[in-house]
Design a protein around this motif. Structure first.
Motif, PDB file in Angstrom:
ATOM      1  N   THR A 102     -36.822  25.325  -2.901  1.00 22.15           N
ATOM      2  CA  THR A 102     -35.808  26.197  -3.490  1.00 22.15           C
ATOM      3  C   THR A 102     -34.442  25.776  -2.976  1.00 22.15           C
ATOM      4  O   THR A 102     -34.326  25.058  -1.982  1.00 22.15           O
ATOM      5  CB  THR A 102     -36.060  27.673  -3.139  1.00 22.15           C
ATOM      6  N   PHE A 103     -33.397  26.227  -3.653  1.00 19.57           N
ATOM      7  CA  PHE A 103     -32.037  25.930  -3.220  1.00 19.57           C
ATOM      8  C   PHE A 103     -31.486  27.164  -2.514  1.00 19.57           C
ATOM      9  O   PHE A 103     -31.283  28.208  -3.126  1.00 19.57           O
ATOM     10  CB  PHE A 103     -31.157  25.555  -4.413  1.00 19.57           C
ATOM     11  N   SER A 104     -31.250  27.019  -1.211  1.00 14.28           N
ATOM     12  CA  SER A 104     -30.740  28.125  -0.402  1.00 14.28           C
ATOM     13  C   SER A 104     -29.537  27.655   0.384  1.00 14.28           C
ATOM     14  O   SER A 104     -29.389  26.470   0.684  1.00 14.28           O
ATOM     15  CB  SER A 104     -31.816  28.642   0.564  1.00 14.28           C
ATOM     16  N   PHE A 105     -28.668  28.606   0.741  1.00 20.86           N
ATOM     17  CA  PHE A 105     -27.483  28.240   1.520  1.00 20.86           C
ATOM     18  C   PHE A 105     -27.075  29.393   2.422  1.00 20.86           C
ATOM     19  O   PHE A 105     -27.396  30.562   2.175  1.00 20.86           O
ATOM     20  CB  PHE A 105     -26.324  27.843   0.595  1.00 20.86           C
ATOM     21  N   SER A 106     -26.365  29.021   3.473  1.00 17.37           N
ATOM     22  CA  SER A 106     -25.883  30.007   4.426  1.00 17.37           C
ATOM     23  C   SER A 106     -24.605  29.486   5.062  1.00 17.37           C
ATOM     24  O   SER A 106     -24.536  28.315   5.453  1.00 17.37           O
ATOM     25  CB  SER A 106     -26.929  30.267   5.513  1.00 17.37           C
ATOM     26  N   PRO A 107     -23.564  30.318   5.194  1.00 17.94           N
ATOM     27  CA  PRO A 107     -22.378  29.886   5.932  1.00 17.94           C
ATOM     28  C   PRO A 107     -22.742  29.593   7.387  1.00 17.94           C
ATOM     29  O   PRO A 107     -23.644  30.217   7.951  1.00 17.94           O
ATOM     30  CB  PRO A 107     -21.430  31.092   5.837  1.00 17.94           C
ATOM     31  N   VAL A 108     -22.064  28.638   7.987  1.00 18.93           N
ATOM     32  CA  VAL A 108     -22.331  28.291   9.363  1.00 18.93           C
ATOM     33  C   VAL A 108     -22.133  29.519  10.253  1.00 18.93           C
ATOM     34  O   VAL A 108     -21.245  30.337  10.015  1.00 18.93           O
ATOM     35  CB  VAL A 108     -21.420  27.129   9.816  1.00 18.93           C
ATOM     36  N   LEU A 109     -23.020  29.698  11.218  1.00 21.58           N
ATOM     37  CA  LEU A 109     -23.008  30.807  12.181  1.00 21.58           C
ATOM     38  C   LEU A 109     -23.327  32.149  11.540  1.00 21.58           C
ATOM     39  O   LEU A 109     -23.106  33.190  12.150  1.00 21.58           O
ATOM     40  CB  LEU A 109     -21.661  30.894  12.908  1.00 21.58           C
ATOM     41  N   SER A 110     -23.852  32.130  10.342  1.00 18.16           N
ATOM     42  CA  SER A 110     -24.241  33.373   9.681  1.00 18.16           C
ATOM     43  C   SER A 110     -25.762  33.454   9.584  1.00 18.16           C
ATOM     44  O   SER A 110     -26.437  32.435   9.402  1.00 18.16           O
ATOM     45  CB  SER A 110     -23.648  33.449   8.271  1.00 18.16           C
ATOM     46  N   ARG A 111     -26.287  34.660   9.702  1.00 19.62           N
ATOM     47  CA  ARG A 111     -27.729  34.856   9.534  1.00 19.62           C
ATOM     48  C   ARG A 111     -28.089  35.198   8.089  1.00 19.62           C
ATOM     49  O   ARG A 111     -29.261  35.312   7.755  1.00 19.62           O
ATOM     50  CB  ARG A 111     -28.216  35.971  10.467  1.00 19.62           C
ATOM     51  N   HIS A 112     -27.085  35.374   7.262  1.00 18.28           N
ATOM     52  CA  HIS A 112     -27.338  35.739   5.867  1.00 18.28           C
ATOM     53  C   HIS A 112     -27.639  34.480   5.054  1.00 18.28           C
ATOM     54  O   HIS A 112     -26.860  33.525   5.043  1.00 18.28           O
ATOM     55  CB  HIS A 112     -26.133  36.455   5.280  1.00 18.28           C
ATOM     56  N   ILE A 113     -28.760  34.479   4.364  1.00 17.34           N
ATOM     57  CA  ILE A 113     -29.191  33.347   3.548  1.00 17.34           C
ATOM     58  C   ILE A 113     -29.263  33.777   2.090  1.00 17.34           C
ATOM     59  O   ILE A 113     -29.844  34.820   1.771  1.00 17.34           O
ATOM     60  CB  ILE A 113     -30.559  32.822   4.013  1.00 17.34           C
ATOM     61  N   SER A 114     -28.662  32.986   1.226  1.00 15.82           N
ATOM     62  CA  SER A 114     -28.691  33.256  -0.212  1.00 15.82           C
ATOM     63  C   SER A 114     -29.515  32.186  -0.909  1.00 15.82           C
ATOM     64  O   SER A 114     -29.500  31.014  -0.509  1.00 15.82           O
ATOM     65  CB  SER A 114     -27.273  33.264  -0.787  1.00 15.82           C
ATOM     66  N   THR A 115     -30.220  32.586  -1.945  1.00 12.57           N
ATOM     67  CA  THR A 115     -31.026  31.661  -2.745  1.00 12.57           C
ATOM     68  C   THR A 115     -30.552  31.716  -4.178  1.00 12.57           C
ATOM     69  O   THR A 115     -30.354  32.802  -4.744  1.00 12.57           O
ATOM     70  CB  THR A 115     -32.515  32.023  -2.670  1.00 12.57           C
ATOM     71  N   THR A 116     -30.342  30.551  -4.775  1.00 10.50           N
ATOM     72  CA  THR A 116     -29.895  30.487  -6.164  1.00 10.50           C
ATOM     73  C   THR A 116     -31.098  30.295  -7.090  1.00 10.50           C
ATOM     74  O   THR A 116     -32.232  30.129  -6.644  1.00 10.50           O
ATOM     75  CB  THR A 116     -28.929  29.304  -6.373  1.00 10.50           C
TER      76      THR A 116
END
Length: 376
Positions: free
Chosen positions: A95-109
């Motif tokens: 899957t394609f997922s991303f997270s800003p550096v130093l963040s625990r929040h992960i988003s999936t497109t």
């Protein structure tokens, strides 16, 4: 008091936040801004071990305080499909997922049309973004490889895909020009996003082409190779495109910086790493020792490091202090980056990038179960 605190480097602010409740409330306030957090990009190293996730390690270097931070590892970005760009970590398969550096929040497109490994990635913020949150990023994915079973599909020229955050969808765009062989990945290409164009550059071939983010058209492929260059990286640094690489001459090998005119792709040399600094990154005289050099940059800083384990990934940094059209780029200050804090594990893959950081993201990391630790 707030004005005085805002001038302090981030590690000092972290310690100051523990002095008393008043100082903590000031520093942790959403309106508080540290002047050093956005002007001096940090250098990040994420080391991945193929067989044991316990050996994954993450580090961040603050150039103002000259300190390394040991970061908690993020299990979601700990496989061979992990990559980075513009302050984000990504996984591209399955899957394609991303997270800003130093963040625990992960988003999936929504899924990519073509699942791929080790592509080039760019992050930009489109003027056509009509969502309520105008800070939602758009992405461009270029190249990479597909696998059929355990074999790389070298025949498939993967289309460029661009992510639309309004629709949570991926648009298909023309693939890399045919001058770039199929099967090219981030290990053999470098990229730079500059003035609305996504540049793709062959580290060894020196082929360069740029993709217009508005018209979705590739430019003609050119060769960008100053005399004597054996391999190089293309970097977007504030108001300039920079080519950085190893140059061979009768006097020996050197690591040079060239400013690139994005209109003509002409180059002009403006800096050479001091010879003693370059050779301090190695402990052997082997002919191929320079092959393990990697280079990343952002803003006015360019980091060069050795991704081999045997010297614990030594690095140096170049600060471009002024810009003059006459000199072709600016004046530079080079210095060695302190060694990574022990212990340092052996990694099979090293992900490196630069990113600006916010004090609040550091405080959030420290507030978790596994806080960030700073080391001289």
């Amino acid at each position: 008091m707030e004005r005085i605190l805002s001038l302090l480097p981030i590690p000092t602010l972290i310690r100051a936040s523990t002095v008393c409740k008043l100082w903590y409330s000031i520093i942790s306030s959403s309106t508080f801004s540290s002047s050093s957090s956005s002007l001096h990009p940090w250098f990040f190293l994420h080391g991945l071990h193929n067989t044991s996730s316990k050996n994954h390690q993450s580090f961040a270097f603050d150039p103002i305080s000259n300190l390394w931070f040991r970061l908690p590892s993020n299990a979601s970005f700990s496989n061979n499909n992990t990559t980075s760009a513009a302050g984000f970590l990504f996984t591209t398969a399955p899957t394609f997922s991303f997270s800003p550096v130093l963040s625990r929040h992960i988003s999936t497109t929504s899924p990519l049309h073509y699942s791929r490994h080790n592509p080039l990635l760019g992050v930009f913020y489109s003027s056509h973004n009509h969502s309520h949150n105008h800070n939602r990023p758009s992405f461009i994915v270029v190249g990479g490889v597909r696998f059929i079973g355990n074999l790389v599909d070298i025949e498939d020229r993967l289309a460029v895909e661009m992510y639309n955050p309004d629709l949570d969808s991926w648009d298909i765009c023309p693939p890399l020009p045919s001058d770039f062989p199929t099967g090219f990945s981030s290990s053999s290409l470098s990229s730079a996003l500059f003035k609305g164009r996504f540049y793709v550059f062959g580290i060894n071939s020196s082929f360069v082409s740029s993709f217009d983010l508005e018209s979705h058209v590739w430019s003609n492929v050119q060769t960008l190779r100053p005399p004597g260059v054996s391999f190089s990286f293309l970097i977007s640094c504030k108001d300039r495109l920079v080519l950085a690489g190893i140059c061979n001459s009768q006097a020996g090998s050197s690591f040079n910086l060239w400013r690139i005119d994005e209109k003509t792709m002409e180059f002009s040399e403006f800096a050479i790493m001091p010879q003693d600094l370059l050779y301090s990154l190695f402990d052997s005289d082997e002919d191929d020792k320079f092959a393990c050099l990697k280079c990343v940059g952002l803003g006015d800083l360019i980091y060069v490091f050795n991704e081999d384990y045997h010297k614990r990934y030594p690095a140096c940094v170049c600060e471009i202090t002024t810009t003059t059209q006459q000199s072709g780029g600016g004046k530079c200050k080079w210095r060695r980056v302190p060694q990574l804090p022990s212990p340092v594990n052996k990694f099979h893959q090293v992900i490196s990038f630069c990113s600006t950081v916010s004090l609040h993201s550091i405080l959030r990391v420290r507030g978790g179960d596994a806080g960030a630790e700073a080391y001289v």
